[in-house]
Write a protein that holds these residues in place. Structure first.
Motif, PDB file in Angstrom:
ATOM      1  N   ASP A  16       0.866  -1.187   0.000  1.00 45.56           N
ATOM      2  CA  ASP A  16       0.000   0.000   0.000  1.00 45.56           C
ATOM      3  C   ASP A  16       0.898   1.231   0.000  1.00 45.56           C
ATOM      4  OD1 ASP A  16      -2.140  -1.647   0.114  1.00 45.56           O
ATOM      5  OD2 ASP A  16      -2.840  -1.026   2.090  1.00 45.56           O
ATOM      6  N   ASP A  18       0.812   4.222   1.126  1.00 41.29           N
ATOM      7  CA  ASP A  18       0.836   5.214   2.211  1.00 41.29           C
ATOM      8  C   ASP A  18       2.290   5.562   2.569  1.00 41.29           C
ATOM      9  OD1 ASP A  18      -1.526   3.708   2.105  1.00 41.29           O
ATOM     10  OD2 ASP A  18      -1.950   3.933   4.234  1.00 41.29           O
ATOM     11  N   HIS A  83      -4.896   2.156  -5.375  1.00 39.73           N
ATOM     12  CA  HIS A  83      -5.234   2.432  -3.977  1.00 39.73           C
ATOM     13  C   HIS A  83      -6.113   3.692  -3.938  1.00 39.73           C
ATOM     14  CE1 HIS A  83      -4.626   1.336   0.103  1.00 39.73           C
ATOM     15  NE2 HIS A  83      -3.782   2.275   0.460  1.00 39.73           N
ATOM     16  N   HIS A 116      -8.459   2.335   0.747  1.00 39.08           N
ATOM     17  CA  HIS A 116      -7.438   3.042   1.531  1.00 39.08           C
ATOM     18  C   HIS A 116      -8.039   3.767   2.729  1.00 39.08           C
ATOM     19  CE1 HIS A 116      -4.378   5.835   2.769  1.00 39.08           C
ATOM     20  NE2 HIS A 116      -5.122   6.859   2.422  1.00 39.08           N
ATOM     21  N   GLY A 117      -7.467   3.505   3.906  1.00 41.55           N
ATOM     22  CA  GLY A 117      -7.737   4.272   5.129  1.00 41.55           C
ATOM     23  C   GLY A 117      -9.209   4.606   5.292  1.00 41.55           C
ATOM     24  N   HIS A 239       3.305  -1.542   4.083  1.00 36.91           N
ATOM     25  CA  HIS A 239       3.516  -0.194   3.546  1.00 36.91           C
ATOM     26  C   HIS A 239       5.016   0.022   3.520  1.00 36.91           C
ATOM     27  CE1 HIS A 239      -0.277  -0.053   5.942  1.00 36.91           C
ATOM     28  NE2 HIS A 239      -0.730   0.629   4.918  1.00 36.91           N
TER      29      HIS A 239
HETATM   30 ZN   LIG Z   1      -3.603   3.009   2.443  1.00 38.47          ZN
END
Ligand SMILES: [Zn+2]
Length: 313
Positions: A16, A18, A83, A116-117, A239
């Motif tokens: 991911d 991030d 993402h 994502h998040g 990540h």
């Molecule tokens: Zn993410």
């Protein structure tokens, strides 16, 4: 499970994006490439002009050096995955603009998307991750952060809706992540289709090591030996942009050492979608029964509870 070319297990990574920047991903991917891994990297194609409190450190493909590095990775056999358009919520227009950017700059057709998040365009996220009524009720009751109606990528009429495009573009979407490594043990049905989530063709699960600390704790020689002995499949979510993977332009020696250890084994080290295609080919009927899905959701919830207890203890 049979693997191509007499390989005895499969190991790959879903990264991911991030906190990822050109500077902090190059040392990781140079190493993966050198060791013969071909993994999956998510990207954010577009900048986030409104700013991001939590993800401001990340870069997007708007930086030319980063874009050309990722283009080279794809040319070398790494998989590009989505993402979302950027680090904060995107309405439909920006989501589609992100895909247009990727279409313009890459020849490859993306197969895989990961929510994502707290992005509002996430599909079937929050309480909607769960299909079993009891678990939906539980999650709603105990987790006040999972605001009802916050996530609406699959809600027609919402300005964040893009479910139709998700269904058309992506073969695979990630849902649950687990602490153990072998996906065949916690989700033997994957990739699986769920009749009540029509905007997702197929779901899959991964193992989880969100930070380098967890990576070092979970990806040990004995855990890899066990994965090999079981003939298992590990798709590891992490990540690589998180602090600690790379310092002063160098990959963390512990992570480097275990990657070299894995690479020396007779494993199958191909991108996530290729592994999921292989699983699909062996089990053409992808729909999961209600009981198997409830068991998967329960496993995920138990895993989350034990993980939290472990971290606190
Ligand atoms: Zn993410």
């Amino acid at each position: 499970m049979q693997f191509p070319n007499g390989r005895r297990f499969a190991f790959t990574i879903l990264d991911d994006t991030d906190d990822a920047t050109f500077e902090n991903v190059v040392p990781v991917y140079d190493r993966l490439r050198e060791y013969g891994f071909r993994t999956t990297k998510t990207v954010w194609p577009l900048d986030c002009p409104e700013g991001s409190q939590e993800y401001f450190a990340a870069e997007t493909l708007q930086r030319p050096e980063y874009l050309s590095y990722v283009q080279q990775l794809v040319a070398d056999g790494f998989e590009l995955a989505s993402h979302g358009a950027t680090m904060e919520p995107s309405k439909r227009e920006r989501t589609l603009r992100g895909f247009e950017f990727l279409d313009r700059h890459f020849d490859t057709k993306l197969q895989l998307y990961a929510n994502h998040g707290e992005n509002r365009e996430n599909v079937y996220w929050g309480v909607e991750r769960f299909r079993t009524p009891l678990f939906r009720w539980l999650v709603r009751a105990v987790d006040r952060d999972r605001r009802n109606g916050h996530y609406c990528g699959e809600v027609e009429g919402s300005e964040f809706f893009w479910g139709d495009v998700c269904r058309e573009r992506f073969r695979y979407v990630r849902n649950f992540t687990f602490t153990s490594l072998n996906a065949l043990s916690f989700n033997p049905e994957m990739p699986y289709a769920v009749s009540s989530t029509p905007y997702v063709q197929n779901w899959f699960s991964t193992s989880d090591a969100p930070t380098p600390e967890v990576f070092r704790r979970r990806i040990t020689r004995s855990a890899i030996d066990r994965l090999e002995a079981e003939g298992g499949i590990c798709i590891l979510s992490t990540h690589f942009g998180k602090r600690g993977y790379v310092s002063n332009g160098r990959l963390d020696p512990g992570v480097d050492e275990i990657l070299r250890y894995i690479a020396a084994k007779p494993g199958w080290f191909v991108p996530v979608s290729e592994i999921l295609d292989h699983l699909s080919a062996q089990r053409p009927n992808r729909s999961i029964g209600r009981f198997a899905l409830a068991r998967l959701e329960l496993r995920f919830l138990m895993d989350q509870i034990f993980e939290r207890l472990h971290l606190r203890g």
